[in-house]
Design an enzyme around this catalytic site. Structure first.
Site, short mmCIF file in Angstrom:
data_model
loop_
_atom_site.label_atom_id
_atom_site.label_comp_id
_atom_site.label_asym_id
_atom_site.label_seq_id
_atom_site.Cartn_x
_atom_site.Cartn_y
_atom_site.Cartn_z
N LYS B 257 0.83 -1.20 0.00
CA LYS B 257 0.00 0.00 0.00
C LYS B 257 0.87 1.26 0.00
O LYS B 257 1.94 1.28 0.61
CB LYS B 257 -0.90 0.03 1.24
CG LYS B 257 -1.94 -1.10 1.28
CD LYS B 257 -2.98 -0.98 0.19
CE LYS B 257 -3.98 -2.12 0.19
NZ LYS B 257 -4.94 -2.08 1.30
N GLN B 317 -0.79 -12.57 10.65
CA GLN B 317 -1.29 -12.52 9.28
C GLN B 317 -0.08 -12.32 8.38
O GLN B 317 1.00 -12.00 8.87
CB GLN B 317 -2.27 -11.36 9.13
CG GLN B 317 -1.63 -10.03 9.51
CD GLN B 317 -2.66 -8.92 9.69
OE1 GLN B 317 -3.84 -9.17 9.86
NE2 GLN B 317 -2.19 -7.69 9.63
N ASP B 388 -2.75 -7.86 17.72
CA ASP B 388 -3.54 -7.21 16.69
C ASP B 388 -4.76 -8.06 16.34
O ASP B 388 -4.63 -9.24 16.02
CB ASP B 388 -2.64 -7.04 15.46
CG ASP B 388 -3.26 -6.17 14.40
OD1 ASP B 388 -3.38 -4.95 14.64
OD2 ASP B 388 -3.63 -6.71 13.33
N GLU B 417 -6.12 -6.23 21.23
CA GLU B 417 -6.60 -5.10 20.45
C GLU B 417 -7.85 -5.54 19.69
O GLU B 417 -7.84 -5.76 18.49
CB GLU B 417 -5.53 -4.60 19.47
CG GLU B 417 -5.90 -3.30 18.77
CD GLU B 417 -6.20 -3.45 17.28
OE1 GLU B 417 -6.50 -2.43 16.64
OE2 GLU B 417 -6.13 -4.59 16.74
N TYR B 531 1.23 4.14 6.60
CA TYR B 531 1.59 3.91 5.20
C TYR B 531 2.77 4.75 4.72
O TYR B 531 3.17 4.65 3.57
CB TYR B 531 0.38 4.21 4.29
CG TYR B 531 -0.87 3.51 4.74
CD1 TYR B 531 -1.02 2.13 4.57
CD2 TYR B 531 -1.90 4.21 5.37
CE1 TYR B 531 -2.16 1.48 5.00
CE2 TYR B 531 -3.05 3.58 5.81
CZ TYR B 531 -3.17 2.22 5.62
OH TYR B 531 -4.28 1.57 6.06
#
Lengths: 670, 670
Positions: B257, B317, B388, B417, B531
């Site tokens: 991203k 992830q 997360d 979280e 980002y």
């Protein structure tokens, strides 16, 4: 992988939590009534965004037929469903949840709006259908056809097929319904809970207690079961449905008590019925003076014909001359000199009673024998037992006894006569007693009545503790009744009968307003029937029987009074006036009760009714119809005036009618 | 005997019920802090009138040393005791109760007053002593002697020995204490529960989150761990104790991203740290631009020296180019075309993230590997993990992971979280997360703050849900902060830091009052560090750092702010003013906070303090010392005037002093 048993499957992602109804996380069964819906609630969720499917399965324990229905999702991860156990018994219900990949796929597809995504989703859907074909039985051809259509449409889509058409095909509810029939439940979570389902009388009953030996037609004679048969119409006419008899067994002769609990009984003393057992027999025998077993059978039949069910007393203790004492000395505690320890709570002594020793090494034999007593009377046709002082026998014993008896005879009702500490009473109710005596007898003030009945009808015990409230018992002539004030007797009767779906009185002392204690500060009746014969002038003109008859009729006619869960107290600005409402949603029946707790003075005040709870409108008049006096009033809004003269009647029992249809409904106005 | 397993012993009469603390009847462990007393309560009773003995045993699970103390009886069958687990770990405590026949005998004897009864009791006592001699070890001779004395005295009594003397001998407390050491516990009942005991930081912590890559001295450079070392004094000076870093691992290049979450990233885009894994490594590697493992070790050491503990982010992830994707394709979900399914919640798509498939057939391998990630960072010295989105991974996985890790490393803290539905957040806390993010970020009104924090500090979750409250995070720039109003930033900081013992901010955006969202209605920061690199002007004159420093100093100095259980809101008659107190009994520390929620206008009102809760007297003046402004006021009684100008400071954080000793305490008066 450390720390996990090999049977554990980590692919289970659904969680089932906070299942209701339940008692102590499933340690005990919740209680319900046959024919009434059981509302089941659970918190079910999974990780991520996937959809869940949740089902409720239920069955009578031991039954082969298992029922299963889908639960419905409500906000905040709450799932609900209900089932209605048709007949008494122990039931188990199970909430099972699993991740429903087909439903998740549908939900996501509905939100997709790009052609590529939709085409991919159609492929995915076709693959899911392929996977379930093997277990789809006769639905397989339809599912295969659908998969083919989805693949073709995904391919057509590539050449321009309309997204909406593709989605419509994939989201077809009729086809989805077929998929629902073949769920993949490999990775499901479950929680089970038990419910004891009782017959209706466990939830709604009107008890009358009397001593059979005091029913002789002539004074001075020992009443018999035949005499009692003659008394049945009198009890039935008042509208009771349970006739409870103190112990009917042979009474011990050793240390037999005389009138007023005197130790120096005369030879002809009749003794206490709770001093059970003598040479001629024990808990499975009938006192000869009352009659024979055949007479008892006749009595049961006659009572049944009169609409009355006989309840017996289970008093698990022995007179010194009970046959058990000779036959099973190890069931009792022995003193250093070899004698058997009588009951005592120093300095009080009960020389005519030997308690069982529940720490006996022969406890298995003892338990079996006590259960055989219950089985014996069940075999004679008895199905209700009032259990004397259950809190002085072991909790484990009762839990076993009640569950074993109810397993075979689920119609059996056990009433716990435990007037003791709160946690002990709660425990007895949890472990299985169908009904429980309460502290009502000692709750006479407005605030203590409100606090206590709010706890009973809305507190932690609602799923297991069923109150049975008594204004008097042979052991308790409360101070407030010792005044003999008719208004107090009337008010306490009306409170008992309308605050609680289960209630009882000890008669004929109650309707005859017997009020003399054995001595100052005593709660014992003078010349109590517990120790001597009495003869009652039932036709005395001032008897309360007509009021009792009316209140029992009102209870039978009004479903609102047949359950405790809707009890709501209404503010009323007078400390001597107490007001409360109950309602029944199914029949739209509403009862509003106002009682004057002051037996001597007229009291008045303004009542505040929570219209919303009763389903009343703020701007429509409604009728309140006093079922005691037959007066009808037309009220509007929440605030209304009340005036009660205790010399006429210390209470209103209003039926509230929402919809006034005819002029007749306005017969009476304030 | 039907219906009972043969191991069951019917002679057990004691009941242990309602044991506290507990979570879901023992399904989960309650949470406590090492060094703090655990108050244990249980309802214990038996049938009849016998006395109970109740003991509390406790031990760290797996430890050989077991502690046991007597519990004390309180009214209403409640028993209490407490224990203090000295160090973190999982503990099990057990309440055990049994009928104490010796104590029952004593209690009854004390109430006896007839010579014959006392003599019989002495004989019985002697028999009880005989029975316990065999297990009395070195106490045996003393007990035998006592038994002989009792028998002799019972015999003497027959010839006139004084009742009082007999009772005195039998009730001798010193001898009874010896008997207490040799109880007969054959027929005892027990209930056990687990407690997870965490280190103090789990209960009291001040977190600061920053992006290491934004710590370069010069704009436009990628910050490194060496740069971050230079930043440590800045963070430490503000008084934080936990420095939490977003993921520090290699960032995927596939679908990386660009700034503001753009899909069309330029080649030099730094990507999102949560898109973990690239050719050079995954969750056990460090992004080369940040430095080496050696640099990380240096950073840990430097942080520790500065009083800061580094917390890492556990984001389970993968970026599409994470090595796991090639090596373990079965850990991911595949689409019909064979490609791996990226994360999505239609219509949202996260093409740079592949979630793990927790329904993988290879789940055991997956779980073990993920645990090895935690073990890896523990081996590097990390003991705090901010997890997360735990609610998108399976609950069973977390329960296993946390308990397995804490079994070996009980000092490990996990912060969940999960900003999701209440029951999901509750479950994560129950299953083991040490702390949990909350809805504080979105609770800005007076009543919703009161409701939410009353629930957090006094609701069902107090034994397992430890709130960690944040006014902002990299994902949440709340609408109220988008005004940029300094008073709002100040007020939200003070609320977070005083309502909750655990709190954190995401800086330097917070102290620099960064307030621009990515777009209208968005909670994302514009030009978010998620980002892109940012460079922060830390020395800006209007920075909030001095206020942050002061509030953290107040938190460290005042034990009242280091726990949540005493939080009590005070009525104050202005909807823009919120007031609450916390106190610490051991240190007699009291903090009273009043916050003006209106960032623009001065607000005033009358506060009502519950003097009894704070131990204040109604007729003695007390001092309230504003630890923010250093102003001191002398107050008397519960009602006092408050006026807060948000342009000066939107809050008072008063230290309340009960005892005013010197004139100095009266420096300032209203």
């Amino acid at each position: 992988m450390a720390g996990k048993p090999s049977a554990f499957d980590g692919r289970i992602r659904a969680v089932v939590d906070a299942v209701l109804p339940e008692v102590d996380a499933g340690r005990f069964a919740a209680k319900r009534i046959a024919g009434e819906a059981v509302d089941v609630e659970a918190h079910c969720f999974t990780d991520g965004h996937d959809q869940l499917r949740v089902v409720l399965a239920w069955a009578a324990i031991g039954a082969s037929e298992q029922h299963e229905i889908d639960m419905r999702a409500e906000p905040n991860d709450v799932w609900r469903a209900q089932f209605t156990p048709p007949v008494p018994g122990r039931y188990r219900y199970t909430v099972t949840a699993w991740v429903d990949h087909f439903a998740s796929w549908r939900a996501e597809l509905a939100r997709r709006d790009e052609a590529d995504d939709v085409r991919t989703a159609l492929q995915l859907g076709a693959a899911m259908l392929d996977a379930l074909v093997s277990r789809a039985g006769s639905d397989a051809p339809m599912l295969m056809e659908w998969a083919t259509l989805l693949r073709a449409s995904a391919a057509d889509g590539a050449t321009g097929m309309d997204i909406a058409a593709m989605k419509a095909l994939a989201l077809d509810p009729a086809r989805a319904a077929v998929v629902l029939r073949h769920p993949d439940r490999r990775f499901s979570s479950s929680q089970s809970r038990d419910v004891t389902v009782d017959r209706q009388r466990a939830g709604f009953s009107s008890w009358y207690e009397l001593f059979p030996r005091s029913t002789a037609a002539e004074p001075g004679h020992h009443g018999t079961f035949r005499d009692l048969e003659q008394r049945l119409p009198y009890v039935a006419r008042m509208g009771f449905d349970v006739l409870y008899l103190p112990p009917i067994h042979p009474i011990g002769r050793v240390h037999r008590k005389g009138p007023n609990n005197r130790l120096d009984a005369e030879p002809q003393a009749v003794g206490s019925p709770w001093a059970i057992g003598a040479a001629e027999g024990g808990h499975k025998h009938i006192l000869a003076a009352l009659g024979s077993m055949q007479d008892f059978h006749r009595l049961l039949a006659a009572a049944s014909k009169a609409g009355l069910e006989i309840a017996l007393d289970l008093a698990f203790q022995c007179a010194p001359d009970h046959p058990y004492v000779q036959a099973h000395p190890t069931w009792f505690k022995h003193r250093p000199d070899g004698s058997i320890q009588y009951a005592e709570n120093p300095p009080k002594k009960y020389q005519d009673i030997y308690p069982f020793d529940f720490e006996s090494d022969d406890w298995r034999e003892l338990w079996d024998e006590l259960k055989s007593v219950v089985d014996f009377w069940i075999a004679q046709g008895v199905r209700i037992f009032r259990v004397d002082n259950p809190h002085t026998k072991s909790f484990a014993f009762w839990e076993w006894l009640i569950s074993e008896v109810q397993r075979v005879h689920p119609n059996t009702i056990f009433l716990a006569e435990a007037f003791t500490r709160p946690k002990v009473m709660q425990r007895l109710a949890k472990l299985g007693f169908s009904q429980s005596y309460t502290y009502f007898t000692w709750r006479t003030g407005k605030q203590e009545l409100i606090d206590y009945f709010t706890e009973l009808s809305h507190g932690a015990g609602v799923d297991y503790f069923r109150p049975n409230v008594w204004p008097n018992t042979p052991d308790i002539l409360h101070e407030s009744l010792q005044s003999g004030a008719r208004a107090t007797f009337s008010a306490r009767l009306i409170l008992a009968a309308t605050l609680s779906a289960n209630y009882g009185i000890y008669g004929p002392t109650y309707e005859l307003m017997e009020s003399t204690p054995r001595g100052a500060g005593s709660e014992e009746y003078r010349d109590s029937e517990k120790y001597q014969l009495r003869h009652w002038p039932l036709d005395r003109e001032d008897s309360l029987w007509p009021l009792i008859q009316r209140i029992n009729r009102i209870r039978r006619d009004n479903p609102a009074l047949q359950s405790d869960r809707t009890l709501t107290f209404c503010p009323i600005d007078n400390d001597q006036l107490i007001a409360y409402a109950k309602h029944d949603a199914a029949s739209a029946d509403i009862i509003l009760v106002v009682v004057n707790l002051d037996p001597y003075h007229t009291q008045s005040g303004w009542i505040d009714i929570d219209l919303a709870v009763l389903g009343l409108s703020a701007d429509q008049p409604y009728q309140v119809h006093d079922l005691l006096s037959e007066q009808r009033f037309r009220w509007l809004g929440p605030r209304n005036f009340i005036l009660l003269d205790p010399n006429r009647m210390p209470a209103h029992v209003f039926k509230v009618r929402r919809h006034l249809r005819t002029e007749r409904d306005f017969d009476y106005f304030l």
